[in-house]
Design an enzyme around this catalytic site. Structure first.
Site, PDB file in Angstrom:
ATOM      1  N   TYR A 141      78.188 -17.447  20.981  1.00  0.00           N
ATOM      2  CA  TYR A 141      79.232 -17.027  20.043  1.00  0.00           C
ATOM      3  C   TYR A 141      78.686 -16.136  18.933  1.00  0.00           C
ATOM      4  O   TYR A 141      79.412 -15.334  18.360  1.00  0.00           O
ATOM      5  CB  TYR A 141      79.884 -18.250  19.392  1.00  0.00           C
ATOM      6  CG  TYR A 141      81.038 -18.847  20.148  1.00  0.00           C
ATOM      7  CD1 TYR A 141      80.930 -19.163  21.494  1.00  0.00           C
ATOM      8  CD2 TYR A 141      82.244 -19.110  19.506  1.00  0.00           C
ATOM      9  CE1 TYR A 141      81.981 -19.732  22.177  1.00  0.00           C
ATOM     10  CE2 TYR A 141      83.302 -19.681  20.184  1.00  0.00           C
ATOM     11  CZ  TYR A 141      83.175 -19.988  21.520  1.00  0.00           C
ATOM     12  OH  TYR A 141      84.221 -20.546  22.184  1.00  0.00           O
ATOM     13  N   LYS A 192      72.478 -25.968  31.421  1.00  0.00           N
ATOM     14  CA  LYS A 192      72.413 -25.253  32.695  1.00  0.00           C
ATOM     15  C   LYS A 192      70.947 -24.897  32.919  1.00  0.00           C
ATOM     16  O   LYS A 192      70.568 -23.734  33.110  1.00  0.00           O
ATOM     17  CB  LYS A 192      73.327 -24.012  32.639  1.00  0.00           C
ATOM     18  CG  LYS A 192      73.557 -23.329  33.960  1.00  0.00           C
ATOM     19  CD  LYS A 192      74.444 -24.109  34.920  1.00  0.00           C
ATOM     20  CE  LYS A 192      74.507 -23.418  36.262  1.00  0.00           C
ATOM     21  NZ  LYS A 192      75.227 -24.209  37.290  1.00  0.00           N
ATOM     22  N   ASP A 224      78.329 -27.654  35.189  1.00  0.00           N
ATOM     23  CA  ASP A 224      79.348 -27.651  36.256  1.00  0.00           C
ATOM     24  C   ASP A 224      79.612 -29.076  36.739  1.00  0.00           C
ATOM     25  O   ASP A 224      80.765 -29.489  36.912  1.00  0.00           O
ATOM     26  CB  ASP A 224      78.947 -26.708  37.413  1.00  0.00           C
ATOM     27  CG  ASP A 224      77.512 -26.901  37.901  1.00  0.00           C
ATOM     28  OD1 ASP A 224      76.743 -27.640  37.255  1.00  0.00           O
ATOM     29  OD2 ASP A 224      77.159 -26.312  38.944  1.00  0.00           O
TER      30      ASP A 224
END
Ligand code: IPM
Ligand code: MG
Length: 359
Positions: A141, A192, A224
């Site tokens: 961000y 991840k 995920d």
């Protein structure tokens, strides 16, 4: 000395739902001795309309003096065509960054009263109580470089940077472990790490912090899989700690487990305990001005404010009990309505909470 609360209604349904939360603060002042002073400011599209910027200087000055901030929501169709730098969302990101509100707490709790409102089977979600701790002032961000550039062949390319320093990971991990110590003592760090170096480092730092919390059980999960597990067996989680963008996505999913995104409050804290409190649902421009929005997430954000910034735990418990009581009475806004309950509008719901508080 009275504590300073800055109220930022913002856009869309923001002003309607914040008005109900302010009713609750008024009762706490009048009947329960809460010593606060309320100031109002503008942010988001409302800031742009009032001062040409989504985080106006005047709001910035007020925010820096506040002990806590209550925010409605930002964003609306009429602002979609503005240049990126002055879009409403930029105001939200700017205030988070300006006050260094790095620790974003997003609880997803499903009270028995609402088990039927979830699209998942009651046995999967009843009694759900997860705390998502989302890093809020770093990651993709805010990472630089960012932008849209034109390549030599004339094609345009958009780019953002996902970056975390050790110190940023360490402080959000500490936040998560501290919270876990007051709850179920389990932290699941979502990353991840099978693909991203930044996640590899994240994992390492989280493991180092965990050494200071021998009573807390730490696990790791790829994002995920975490999305899948949240829908399959959400009650396996206690505290989830994750990066800014993963937290944005997973917290919306977790919110829906509870049946409505209209029920979820949040707190964004800095190292000094100063916090901004807001419902996670956003400005819902499609229903703005109709008096049908659910004010309970904002009212529960007041409860989080009492708990985390104002050190008024008993009053926070009272507000939570009042919310529970209106749900037990069968009152429901449209978003959580099921057959056999009584549908009410925004103001009626706020009034019912106020009435329950007075009992
Ligand atoms: C949230 C929102 C914001 C975010 C937007 C409005 C910038 O989705 O608070 O989850 O992505 O952080
Ligand atoms: Mg979001």
């Amino acid at each position: 000395m009275s504590q300073n609360i800055l109220v930022l209604p913002g856009d869309g349904i923001g002003p309607e739902i914040v008005a109900e939360a302010v009713k609750v603060l008024d009762v706490l002042q009048a009947d329960y001795g809460l010593d606060i002073e309320l100031t109002e400011g503008s942010i988001g599209g409302a800031g742009y309309d009032a001062a040409g910027h989504p985080y106006p200087d005047e709001t910035k000055l007020l925010a820096r003096k506040a002990d806590a901030i209550l925010l409605g929501a930002v964003g609306g169709y009429e602002y979609d065509k503005l240049p990126r730098e002055v879009r409403p969302e930029r105001g939200l990101l700017a205030i988070r960054s300006d006050l260094d509100l790095f620790s974003n707490l997003r609880p997803a709790i499903l009270t028995e009263e609402l088990a039927d409102a979830s699209s998942l089977k009651p046995e999967i979600v009843a009694g759900l109580d997860i705390m998502i701790v989302r890093e809020l002032t770093g990651g993709i961000y805010f990472g630089k470089p960012r932008g849209i550039r034109t390549l030599d062949n004339g094609e345009r390319e958009g780019y953002n940077t996902l970056v975390y320093r050790e110190s940023e990971v360490e402080r959000i991990a500490r936040s998560a472990f501290d919270i876990a110590m007051k709850r179920g003592k389990r932290v699941c760090s979502v990353d991840k790490a099978n693909v991203l170096e930044v996640s590899e480092l994240w994992r390492e730092v989280v493991e180092t912090v965990a050494e200071d919390y021998p009573q807390v059980e730490l696990s790791h999960m790829y994002v995920d899989n975490a999305a899948m597990q949240l829908v399959k067996d959400p009650k396996q989680f206690d505290v989830i700690v994750t990066k800014n963008m993963f937290g944005d996505i997973l917290s919306d999913a977790a919110a829906m487990l509870t049946g409505s995104i209209g029920m979820l409050p949040s707190a964004s804290l800095n190292a000094k305990g100063i916090g901004m409190y807001e419902p996670i649902h956003g400005s819902a421009p499609d229903i703005a001005g109709q008096g049908i929005a659910n004010p309970l997430a904002t009212i529960m954000s007041v409860s989080m404010m009492l708990r985390y910034s104002l050190d008024k735990v008993e009053l926070a418990d009272k507000v939570d009990a009042a919310v529970k009581s209106v749900l037990q009475q069968g009152l429901r806004t449209a978003d959580i309505y099921v057959e056999g309950t009584e549908q009410v509008g925004t103001a009626a719901m706020g009034d019912a909470v106020v009435a329950a508080l007075k009992n």
